[in-house]
Write a protein that holds these residues in place. Sequence first.
Motif, PDB file in Angstrom:
ATOM      1  N   MET A  25       8.645  -2.064   0.397  1.00  0.00           N
ATOM      2  CA  MET A  25       7.348  -2.657   0.028  1.00  0.00           C
ATOM      3  C   MET A  25       6.778  -1.834  -1.111  1.00  0.00           C
ATOM      4  SD  MET A  25       5.167  -3.575   3.370  1.00  0.00           S
ATOM      5  CE  MET A  25       5.836  -4.556   4.701  1.00  0.00           C
ATOM      6  N   LYS A  26       6.211  -2.546  -2.088  1.00  0.00           N
ATOM      7  CA  LYS A  26       5.609  -1.834  -3.211  1.00  0.00           C
ATOM      8  C   LYS A  26       4.220  -2.398  -3.501  1.00  0.00           C
ATOM      9  CE  LYS A  26       7.098   0.319  -7.443  1.00  0.00           C
ATOM     10  NZ  LYS A  26       6.113  -0.078  -8.449  1.00  0.00           N
ATOM     11  N   ASP A  27       3.235  -1.518  -3.444  1.00  0.00           N
ATOM     12  CA  ASP A  27       1.836  -1.870  -3.792  1.00  0.00           C
ATOM     13  C   ASP A  27       1.359  -3.141  -3.106  1.00  0.00           C
ATOM     14  OD1 ASP A  27       1.676   0.331  -5.482  1.00  0.00           O
ATOM     15  OD2 ASP A  27       2.535  -0.795  -7.158  1.00  0.00           O
ATOM     16  N   ILE A  28       1.523  -3.165  -1.786  1.00  0.00           N
ATOM     17  CA  ILE A  28       1.142  -4.369  -1.036  1.00  0.00           C
ATOM     18  C   ILE A  28      -0.353  -4.379  -0.719  1.00  0.00           C
ATOM     19  CG2 ILE A  28       1.358  -5.525   1.214  1.00  0.00           C
ATOM     20  CD1 ILE A  28       3.732  -6.065  -0.516  1.00  0.00           C
ATOM     21  N   TYR A  29      -0.977  -5.479  -1.105  1.00  0.00           N
ATOM     22  CA  TYR A  29      -2.368  -5.758  -0.726  1.00  0.00           C
ATOM     23  C   TYR A  29      -2.366  -7.069   0.038  1.00  0.00           C
ATOM     24  CZ  TYR A  29      -3.859  -2.118  -3.935  1.00  0.00           C
ATOM     25  OH  TYR A  29      -4.041  -0.907  -4.541  1.00  0.00           O
ATOM     26  N   LYS A  30      -3.182  -7.107   1.104  1.00  0.00           N
ATOM     27  CA  LYS A  30      -3.314  -8.375   1.824  1.00  0.00           C
ATOM     28  C   LYS A  30      -4.770  -8.608   2.196  1.00  0.00           C
ATOM     29  CE  LYS A  30      -2.488 -12.033   4.306  1.00  0.00           C
ATOM     30  NZ  LYS A  30      -2.085 -13.301   3.651  1.00  0.00           N
ATOM     31  N   THR A  31      -5.334  -9.636   1.599  1.00  0.00           N
ATOM     32  CA  THR A  31      -6.693 -10.052   1.955  1.00  0.00           C
ATOM     33  C   THR A  31      -6.594 -11.432   2.580  1.00  0.00           C
ATOM     34  OG1 THR A  31      -7.614  -8.775   0.138  1.00  0.00           O
ATOM     35  CG2 THR A  31      -9.019 -10.485   1.068  1.00  0.00           C
ATOM     36  N   TYR A  32      -7.139 -11.590   3.797  1.00  0.00           N
ATOM     37  CA  TYR A  32      -7.115 -12.889   4.474  1.00  0.00           C
ATOM     38  C   TYR A  32      -8.163 -13.815   3.850  1.00  0.00           C
ATOM     39  CZ  TYR A  32      -3.937 -11.140   8.075  1.00  0.00           C
ATOM     40  OH  TYR A  32      -2.845 -10.651   8.732  1.00  0.00           O
ATOM     41  N   PRO A  33      -8.008 -15.127   4.076  1.00  0.00           N
ATOM     42  CA  PRO A  33      -8.951 -16.088   3.462  1.00  0.00           C
ATOM     43  C   PRO A  33     -10.419 -15.803   3.808  1.00  0.00           C
ATOM     44  CG  PRO A  33      -7.064 -17.247   4.393  1.00  0.00           C
ATOM     45  CD  PRO A  33      -6.920 -15.796   4.796  1.00  0.00           C
ATOM     46  N   ASN A  34     -10.677 -15.150   4.948  1.00  0.00           N
ATOM     47  CA  ASN A  34     -12.074 -14.839   5.301  1.00  0.00           C
ATOM     48  C   ASN A  34     -12.618 -13.612   4.553  1.00  0.00           C
ATOM     49  OD1 ASN A  34     -10.714 -12.744   6.513  1.00  0.00           O
ATOM     50  ND2 ASN A  34     -11.484 -13.101   8.576  1.00  0.00           N
ATOM     51  N   GLY A  35     -11.786 -13.054   3.665  1.00  0.00           N
ATOM     52  CA  GLY A  35     -12.262 -11.931   2.859  1.00  0.00           C
ATOM     53  C   GLY A  35     -11.930 -10.557   3.415  1.00  0.00           C
ATOM     54  N   VAL A  36     -11.354 -10.499   4.636  1.00  0.00           N
ATOM     55  CA  VAL A  36     -10.997  -9.194   5.221  1.00  0.00           C
ATOM     56  C   VAL A  36      -9.729  -8.670   4.546  1.00  0.00           C
ATOM     57  CG1 VAL A  36     -10.197  -7.997   7.293  1.00  0.00           C
ATOM     58  CG2 VAL A  36     -12.025  -9.688   7.467  1.00  0.00           C
ATOM     59  N   THR A  37      -9.805  -7.442   4.044  1.00  0.00           N
ATOM     60  CA  THR A  37      -8.611  -6.811   3.463  1.00  0.00           C
ATOM     61  C   THR A  37      -7.918  -6.005   4.552  1.00  0.00           C
ATOM     62  OG1 THR A  37      -9.514  -6.792   1.246  1.00  0.00           O
ATOM     63  CG2 THR A  37      -7.768  -5.203   1.704  1.00  0.00           C
ATOM     64  N   ALA A  38      -6.724  -6.458   4.946  1.00  0.00           N
ATOM     65  CA  ALA A  38      -5.995  -5.806   6.035  1.00  0.00           C
ATOM     66  C   ALA A  38      -5.069  -4.710   5.514  1.00  0.00           C
ATOM     67  CB  ALA A  38      -5.191  -6.837   6.818  1.00  0.00           C
ATOM     68  N   LEU A  39      -4.500  -4.904   4.327  1.00  0.00           N
ATOM     69  CA  LEU A  39      -3.656  -3.864   3.720  1.00  0.00           C
ATOM     70  C   LEU A  39      -4.153  -3.611   2.299  1.00  0.00           C
ATOM     71  CD1 LEU A  39      -0.084  -4.858   4.982  1.00  0.00           C
ATOM     72  CD2 LEU A  39      -1.577  -3.051   5.870  1.00  0.00           C
ATOM     73  N   ASN A  40      -4.254  -2.311   1.975  1.00  0.00           N
ATOM     74  CA  ASN A  40      -4.992  -1.936   0.781  1.00  0.00           C
ATOM     75  C   ASN A  40      -4.163  -1.010  -0.110  1.00  0.00           C
ATOM     76  OD1 ASN A  40      -7.235  -2.006  -0.785  1.00  0.00           O
ATOM     77  ND2 ASN A  40      -8.532  -0.792   0.583  1.00  0.00           N
ATOM     78  N   GLY A  41      -2.913  -1.444  -0.394  1.00  0.00           N
ATOM     79  CA  GLY A  41      -2.048  -0.635  -1.253  1.00  0.00           C
ATOM     80  C   GLY A  41      -1.028   0.131  -0.434  1.00  0.00           C
ATOM     81  N   VAL A  42      -0.011  -0.584   0.036  1.00  0.00           N
ATOM     82  CA  VAL A  42       1.011   0.039   0.880  1.00  0.00           C
ATOM     83  C   VAL A  42       2.352   0.006   0.156  1.00  0.00           C
ATOM     84  CG1 VAL A  42       2.389  -0.315   2.980  1.00  0.00           C
ATOM     85  CG2 VAL A  42      -0.106  -0.422   3.105  1.00  0.00           C
ATOM     86  N   SER A  43       2.981   1.175   0.037  1.00  0.00           N
ATOM     87  CA  SER A  43       4.335   1.262  -0.510  1.00  0.00           C
ATOM     88  C   SER A  43       5.172   2.066   0.470  1.00  0.00           C
ATOM     89  CB  SER A  43       4.336   1.967  -1.862  1.00  0.00           C
ATOM     90  OG  SER A  43       3.574   1.235  -2.795  1.00  0.00           O
ATOM     91  N   VAL A  44       6.325   1.543   0.824  1.00  0.00           N
ATOM     92  CA  VAL A  44       7.154   2.242   1.810  1.00  0.00           C
ATOM     93  C   VAL A  44       8.585   1.735   1.724  1.00  0.00           C
ATOM     94  CG1 VAL A  44       6.804   0.616   3.743  1.00  0.00           C
ATOM     95  CG2 VAL A  44       7.123   3.039   4.233  1.00  0.00           C
ATOM     96  N   GLN A  45       9.515   2.610   2.058  1.00  0.00           N
ATOM     97  CA  GLN A  45      10.910   2.166   2.150  1.00  0.00           C
ATOM     98  C   GLN A  45      11.455   2.514   3.531  1.00  0.00           C
ATOM     99  OE1 GLN A  45      13.554   3.022  -1.147  1.00  0.00           O
ATOM    100  NE2 GLN A  45      15.293   3.239   0.268  1.00  0.00           N
ATOM    101  N   ILE A  46      12.124   1.548   4.150  1.00  0.00           N
ATOM    102  CA  ILE A  46      12.754   1.778   5.447  1.00  0.00           C
ATOM    103  C   ILE A  46      14.233   1.441   5.288  1.00  0.00           C
ATOM    104  CG2 ILE A  46      12.849   1.033   7.863  1.00  0.00           C
ATOM    105  CD1 ILE A  46       9.788   0.410   7.606  1.00  0.00           C
ATOM    106  N   ASP A  47      15.087   2.418   5.523  1.00  0.00           N
ATOM    107  CA  ASP A  47      16.516   2.210   5.294  1.00  0.00           C
ATOM    108  C   ASP A  47      17.184   1.551   6.493  1.00  0.00           C
ATOM    109  OD1 ASP A  47      16.493   3.318   2.740  1.00  0.00           O
ATOM    110  OD2 ASP A  47      16.677   5.352   3.543  1.00  0.00           O
TER     111      ASP A  47
END
Length: 228
Positions: free
Chosen positions: A4-26
């Motif tokens: 995952m690189k620079d993941i942001y997730k804002t739901y339609p109701n305006g709630v931001t659940a993820l605010n910049g997530v970068s991670v690697q899982i092998d």
Amino acid sequence: MIAMKDIYKTYPNGVTALNGVSVQIDQGEFVYIVGPSGAGKSTFIKLIFREEKPSSGSIIINDTNLAEIKEKMVPYLRREIGVVFQDFRLLPKLTVYENIAFALEVINESPRNIRKRVMEVLEIVGLKNKARFRPDELSGGEQQRVSIARAIVNQPKIVIADEPTGNLDPETSLEIMKTFESINERGTTIIMATHSKEIVNRFKRRVIAIEDGIIARDQQRGEYGYEV
Ligand code: ADP
């Protein structure tokens, strides 16, 4: 591999659940996702099997860029990923055998292969003798083992579990953990969101802590790290 690189997730109701997530899982890792309620753990997990889409950022799963796949390819992605839920989600009228076989029938496996695979996964989860039982004839731990068998019957590379021991007593939870460990030993990646301090501190694995939509901590053989 999951990247995952620079993941942001804002739901339609305006709630931001993820605010910049970068991670690697092998491939082959066993990862706990921990953090307070509302921190973004379920959202993180749902993005991986494309139950939700990110607002921005990229997710690559086993060489596939989720941003680029067409909707009709989503079922193929889901076959690469087994999912286990807190509430088991078994079909109550079907037997154990049928609940697991169903996942293969929908992709038109041959009856011979279905039988072989279902018996193999029942062996792995230790429920061969319960194949003809219905879910309500099983204990909670056994029902969860059926749902794990169903999750792995397609031989996915990744298994995602959202609070898989949330409805189980501590002793049964340990049994379920041993089942996940044996699946991980076969090379399957396990990603497990959990609130169980006992499990995380006992079966030491990588711990990714999500707080307020960001990765607050990422440790190999980490501790749960919260008071319960
Ligand atoms: P956790 O799994 O850590 O409890 P979630 O990912 O479920 O956290 O939720 C993160 C935030 O996003 C919370 O504020 C939650 O209320 C919100 N949220 C989750 N799902 C939805 C949704 N479908 N629509 C709107 N808001 C949501």
